[in-house]
Motif scaffolding. Structure first.
Motif, PDB file in Angstrom:
ATOM      1  N   UNK A 130      32.953 -31.938 -85.767  1.00 36.86           N
ATOM      2  CA  UNK A 130      34.077 -32.346 -86.618  1.00 36.86           C
ATOM      3  C   UNK A 130      34.702 -31.094 -87.221  1.00 36.86           C
ATOM      4  N   UNK A 131      35.474 -30.343 -86.429  1.00 41.90           N
ATOM      5  CA  UNK A 131      36.012 -29.054 -86.888  1.00 41.90           C
ATOM      6  C   UNK A 131      36.964 -29.157 -88.071  1.00 41.90           C
ATOM      7  N   UNK A 132      37.503 -30.348 -88.345  1.00 40.52           N
ATOM      8  CA  UNK A 132      38.422 -30.506 -89.474  1.00 40.52           C
ATOM      9  C   UNK A 132      37.724 -30.925 -90.763  1.00 40.52           C
ATOM     10  N   UNK A 133      36.394 -31.041 -90.714  1.00 41.69           N
ATOM     11  CA  UNK A 133      35.622 -31.378 -91.913  1.00 41.69           C
ATOM     12  C   UNK A 133      35.344 -30.095 -92.687  1.00 41.69           C
ATOM     13  N   UNK A 134      35.963 -29.906 -93.869  1.00 45.66           N
ATOM     14  CA  UNK A 134      35.765 -28.655 -94.599  1.00 45.66           C
ATOM     15  C   UNK A 134      34.325 -28.438 -95.049  1.00 45.66           C
ATOM     16  N   UNK A 135      33.601 -29.523 -95.314  1.00 44.11           N
ATOM     17  CA  UNK A 135      32.215 -29.361 -95.741  1.00 44.11           C
ATOM     18  C   UNK A 135      31.337 -28.853 -94.600  1.00 44.11           C
ATOM     19  N   UNK A 136      31.551 -29.386 -93.384  1.00 40.61           N
ATOM     20  CA  UNK A 136      30.801 -28.897 -92.225  1.00 40.61           C
ATOM     21  C   UNK A 136      31.164 -27.443 -91.932  1.00 40.61           C
ATOM     22  N   UNK A 192      32.531 -10.085 -90.098  1.00 45.52           N
ATOM     23  CA  UNK A 192      33.846 -10.572 -89.716  1.00 45.52           C
ATOM     24  C   UNK A 192      33.790 -12.034 -89.267  1.00 45.52           C
ATOM     25  N   UNK A 193      32.690 -12.438 -88.633  1.00 45.32           N
ATOM     26  CA  UNK A 193      32.550 -13.839 -88.240  1.00 45.32           C
ATOM     27  C   UNK A 193      32.502 -14.751 -89.456  1.00 45.32           C
ATOM     28  N   UNK A 194      31.784 -14.320 -90.495  1.00 45.40           N
ATOM     29  CA  UNK A 194      31.695 -15.121 -91.719  1.00 45.40           C
ATOM     30  C   UNK A 194      33.051 -15.198 -92.414  1.00 45.40           C
ATOM     31  N   UNK A 195      33.775 -14.082 -92.438  1.00 44.64           N
ATOM     32  CA  UNK A 195      35.119 -14.084 -93.036  1.00 44.64           C
ATOM     33  C   UNK A 195      36.016 -15.070 -92.296  1.00 44.64           C
ATOM     34  N   UNK A 196      35.978 -15.035 -90.972  1.00 46.53           N
ATOM     35  CA  UNK A 196      36.790 -15.958 -90.173  1.00 46.53           C
ATOM     36  C   UNK A 196      36.371 -17.409 -90.423  1.00 46.53           C
ATOM     37  N   UNK A 197      35.065 -17.629 -90.573  1.00 42.49           N
ATOM     38  CA  UNK A 197      34.573 -18.994 -90.802  1.00 42.49           C
ATOM     39  C   UNK A 197      35.068 -19.540 -92.138  1.00 42.49           C
ATOM     40  N   UNK A 198      35.052 -18.719 -93.166  1.00 41.63           N
ATOM     41  CA  UNK A 198      35.588 -19.170 -94.452  1.00 41.63           C
ATOM     42  C   UNK A 198      37.099 -19.391 -94.369  1.00 41.63           C
ATOM     43  N   UNK A 199      37.756 -18.615 -93.528  1.00 44.51           N
ATOM     44  CA  UNK A 199      39.184 -18.830 -93.317  1.00 44.51           C
ATOM     45  C   UNK A 199      39.466 -20.195 -92.724  1.00 44.51           C
ATOM     46  N   UNK A 200      38.586 -20.658 -91.823  1.00 41.40           N
ATOM     47  CA  UNK A 200      38.762 -21.993 -91.240  1.00 41.40           C
ATOM     48  C   UNK A 200      38.554 -23.083 -92.293  1.00 41.40           C
ATOM     49  N   UNK A 201      37.648 -22.842 -93.221  1.00 37.96           N
ATOM     50  CA  UNK A 201      37.478 -23.799 -94.326  1.00 37.96           C
ATOM     51  C   UNK A 201      38.766 -23.879 -95.136  1.00 37.96           C
ATOM     52  N   UNK A 202      39.303 -22.722 -95.484  1.00 39.30           N
ATOM     53  CA  UNK A 202      40.491 -22.683 -96.341  1.00 39.30           C
ATOM     54  C   UNK A 202      41.732 -23.212 -95.632  1.00 39.30           C
ATOM     55  N   UNK A 203      41.742 -23.174 -94.303  1.00 43.03           N
ATOM     56  CA  UNK A 203      42.886 -23.713 -93.557  1.00 43.03           C
ATOM     57  C   UNK A 203      43.019 -25.212 -93.753  1.00 43.03           C
ATOM     58  N   UNK A 204      41.883 -25.899 -93.935  1.00 42.16           N
ATOM     59  CA  UNK A 204      41.929 -27.353 -94.124  1.00 42.16           C
ATOM     60  C   UNK A 204      41.689 -27.757 -95.578  1.00 42.16           C
ATOM     61  N   UNK A 205      41.153 -26.826 -96.382  1.00 37.93           N
ATOM     62  CA  UNK A 205      40.874 -27.127 -97.795  1.00 37.93           C
ATOM     63  C   UNK A 205      41.175 -25.884 -98.636  1.00 37.93           C
TER      64      UNK A 205
END
Length: 223
Positions: free
Chosen positions: A38-44, A67-80
């Motif tokens: 569920x890539x659009x789930x900000x909690x996941x 850099x992977x962790x930075x990108x991962x948090x960016x994906x969270x912020x993209x939806x939340x």
């Protein structure tokens, strides 16, 4: 604004312990599967980013994970975009990259500028929310980043330090995440200066259960 939850603390703590035991790959794989489901789930997405951040260590081999962790948090912020922990964590990592490699200690100016941008958004957003004790960490990190960017210029640092006085003084009670949330307060306290005593009192009230705070206060007692 999405607040920090006990579940966030549990995931970060689990991944941190797994990393120390050399078993983090299995933990990351399981959390990554949940995120992909569920890539659009900000909690996941945040669980995966937190697990990555827990594995980051300050050496050259870990740079890709930074850099992977930075990108991962960016994906969270993209939806939340109002996710407090994701924005704080991305700013923290950006302030650290590339951090310390052996005897060489450097900071990437471009990453510091991005950290400052994240913190400006976070500080503005939390100003409109009921105050939480851990909001102090955002003000403190913003002050630290301002110092790294502007050197001896006070810049916006005075405003961030003044904002610390409005933060509730009660224990944060996040045993795992508290280890990273207390970092900027410990850094400010170690720097001394006229604000050191009140910063020491604040970090003791918020993060007195953290070993970094206990050690800092032992080395340099308040007052």
């Amino acid at each position: 604004m999405r607040a920090i939850t006990p579940a966030d603390d549990e995931v970060f703590g689990l991944a941190n312990v797994a990393a120390k035991l050399g078993r983090v790959d299995k933990v990351l794989a399981r959390i990554a599967d949940d995120h992909r489901a569920d890539p659009d789930d900000p909690d996941a997405a945040c669980r995966y980013a937190l697990a990555l951040m827990a594995t980051v260590r300050a050496d050259i081999a870990a740079h890709a994970r930074f850099t992977s962790a930075i990108d991962a948090f960016g994906r969270v912020l993209a939806v939340a975009p109002q996710h407090w922990l994701a924005r704080y964590s991305r700013a923290r990592l950006r302030a650290l990259v590339p951090s310390t490699y052996g005897s060489l200690s450097v900071h990437a100016p471009s990453e510091l500028a991005k950290a400052a941008e994240d913190l400006a958004v976070l500080v503005a957003a939390q100003a409109d929310q009921p105050p939480q004790p851990y909001f102090a960490s955002a003000y403190a990190l913003a002050a630290v980043v301002d110092r790294l960017v502007d050197g001896d210029s006070t810049g916006g640092r005075s405003a961030h330090l003044a904002a610390l006085d409005g933060c509730p003084r009660r224990p944060v009670r996040l045993p795992a995440l508290g280890a990273i949330l207390c970092e900027p307060l410990v850094t400010l306290y170690a720097g001394g200066g006229p604000q050191a005593a009140r910063i020491g009192e604040l970090m003791a009230a918020l993060y007195g259960d953290q070993s970094a705070v206990v050690d800092a206060l032992r080395r340099q007692p308040v007052g």
